[in-house]
Design an enzyme around this catalytic site. Sequence first.
Site, short mmCIF file in Angstrom:
data_model
loop_
_atom_site.label_atom_id
_atom_site.label_comp_id
_atom_site.label_asym_id
_atom_site.label_seq_id
_atom_site.Cartn_x
_atom_site.Cartn_y
_atom_site.Cartn_z
N SER A 1 -69.38 33.38 87.82
CA SER A 1 -70.47 32.58 87.25
C SER A 1 -71.55 32.32 88.28
O SER A 1 -71.28 32.17 89.46
CB SER A 1 -69.96 31.24 86.74
OG SER A 1 -71.06 30.44 86.33
N LYS B 1 -62.78 30.45 83.23
CA LYS B 1 -64.19 30.80 83.08
C LYS B 1 -64.69 30.43 81.68
O LYS B 1 -65.80 29.94 81.51
CB LYS B 1 -64.39 32.30 83.34
CG LYS B 1 -65.80 32.83 83.02
CD LYS B 1 -66.83 32.19 83.89
CE LYS B 1 -68.25 32.71 83.80
NZ LYS B 1 -68.71 33.51 82.74
N HIS C 1 -65.22 26.79 81.61
CA HIS C 1 -66.47 26.56 82.36
C HIS C 1 -67.68 26.76 81.45
O HIS C 1 -68.59 25.94 81.42
CB HIS C 1 -66.53 27.51 83.57
CG HIS C 1 -67.90 27.65 84.16
ND1 HIS C 1 -68.89 28.43 83.59
CD2 HIS C 1 -68.46 27.09 85.25
CE1 HIS C 1 -69.98 28.34 84.30
NE2 HIS C 1 -69.76 27.54 85.32
N ASN C 2 -67.68 27.84 80.70
CA ASN C 2 -68.83 28.11 79.83
C ASN C 2 -68.94 27.08 78.72
O ASN C 2 -70.05 26.69 78.35
CB ASN C 2 -68.72 29.52 79.24
CG ASN C 2 -69.10 30.59 80.23
OD1 ASN C 2 -68.89 30.42 81.43
ND2 ASN C 2 -69.62 31.69 79.75
N GLU D 1 -70.46 24.14 80.18
CA GLU D 1 -71.88 24.44 80.39
C GLU D 1 -72.67 24.20 79.09
O GLU D 1 -73.76 23.60 79.12
CB GLU D 1 -71.98 25.91 80.84
CG GLU D 1 -73.37 26.45 81.01
CD GLU D 1 -73.31 27.95 81.36
OE1 GLU D 1 -72.42 28.36 82.14
OE2 GLU D 1 -74.14 28.70 80.83
#
Length: 490
Positions: free
Chosen positions: A130, A186, A189-190, A193
């Site tokens: 990222s 990940k 994480h997104n 976000e």
Amino acid sequence: MTGNADIGLIGLAVMGENLVLNMESRGFTVAVFNRTTAKVDAFVNGRGKGKKFIGCDSIQDFVKSLKKPRKIMMMIHAGSPVDAVIQELLPLIEKGDIIIDGGNSLYTDSDRRVKELEKKGILFVGTGVSGGEEGALKGPSIMPGGNPAAWNSIKPILQAISAKVQPGDQPCCDWVGDGGAGHYVKMVHNGIEYGDMQLISEAYFIMKHYLGLNNQELKDVFAQWNKSELDSYLIEITSDIFGKKDEHGEYVIDEILDSAGQKGTGKWTAMNALDMGIPATLIGESVFARCLSSLKDERVKAAKILPGPNASESSKHFQGDKKQFIEYVKNALFASKLVSYAQGFTMMRHAAKEYGWKLNYGSIALLWRGGCIIRSTFLGKIKEAFDKNPNLENLLSDSWFVDQLKVAQTGWRQVASASLLHGIPTPAFTSALSYYDGYRCPTLSANLIQAQRDYFGGHTYEKLGGKKGEFFHTNWTGRGGNTHSTSYNA
Ligand SMILES: *[C@@H]1O[C@H](CO)[C@@H](O)[C@H](O)[C@H]1NC(C)=O
Ligand SMILES: *[C@@H]1O[C@H](CO)[C@@H](O)[C@H](O)[C@H]1NC(C)=O
Ligand SMILES: *[C@@H]1O[C@H](CO)[C@@H](O)[C@H](O)[C@H]1NC(C)=O
Ligand SMILES: CC(=O)N[C@H]1CO[C@H](CO)[C@@H](O)[C@@H]1O
């Protein structure tokens, strides 16, 4: 035959190019390959000119150019292209070689690939990367997981190219866990976000419409917040965005269509939360808010029909101290963000249980401290919370979080009430607050839901203060015969 490349990369799109430039700048020799070989030539004679790259015209030459055990990284489209390239590589590589998928793959695919390739003696790693294009070049956050036997060989390269945080130049790259753990982390994480972006957008919207702030004032507010506990990449670029004018001197932000796109990782996170039964409401709400935004034409029509206060004119109703209310909006943003991260880490805890991963939550917070889109100083506090208690059930119960919520919640409630009253859509602020109040409510309204389920379906219920697993059924109507619920055992 063996060559002298330390690592090879397949897929020279922008992310791939930037990653290999980053690797080369740290002293590694990198072999590069792309099926469209013109792409390889263009890179080696262009951005890669005069550097330690080995451009390869065929996948055979590419494999031959690598030191053993071979380390092959893919930066290509997720899905079937990844499987196709693996199939092409298999006849050319040997036991102990390592394949790293750095694309945005679904974690269940990575999980499957780890298992399939392990049977053939190939070590597969699925890694989140990222930081966007700039991150890839200068230092991304890297979240590798998969076959743990691969880690020692790839660690020096991946940690060298990752972002570093102070003190002590700690790399934003560490082994996440087995199987699909890297891509899972990940994905979360997104999702987080998505939540951060939605929350910032709501803060902007309410300050623009209710307080009547102009772009310059918004720029200043976000620059100010960037110096506070909200200090983060997304707050920083938001400040920049409000200052940007086009060639005619118009603010770019005011020319952009209010219809948000998405590529799917936020949706995956929300779907996984639903599958596991985890209330990751912030991520779900943020995905749905983008969906609602994309119904632009419908919204324009509905605005003419559906009654309610006009958000764009809500500043007429504002009375009081603007500075104070800006502080309230900051409180709302920060408190909602605490809820969002707590939910994201709860998801990871449950996934770890479900998949048998040993995730180190403090270390994951540290991976996100630098390089990636959600990087912020606040993640350091999450690391501290897990250092204090590695088995923390919910971040919200950590003492630092409790103290923050004590301070922030008055403003949070003010902002939520004002937006509901004046028709200003703030779905993430308000649903975060609903989650918070639900989470701290010892007795919810679900007793009625259980009664209704038992009434119409004979689904039975447990009693307040009763034994867990002891079920009761009530003859609600005085009609009918025996209940048929399978769980009925009172
Ligand atoms: C935000 O804060 C960082 C330091 O934490 C600083 O490097 C950056 O220039 C700031 N950006 C803005 C727009 O204020
Ligand atoms: C809401 O207010 C704005 C700004 O005054 C105006 O342009 C818009 O037409 C109003 N919307 C409706 C549905 O009345
Ligand atoms: C429910 O109550 C009615 C009326 O008292 C009775 O006829 C019926 O058998 C009861 N049903 C059960 C499952 O106990
Ligand atoms: C297999 C492979 O390497 N494909 C990539 C070649 O480069 C283009 C970009 O120019 C990518 O889109 C492909 O995925």
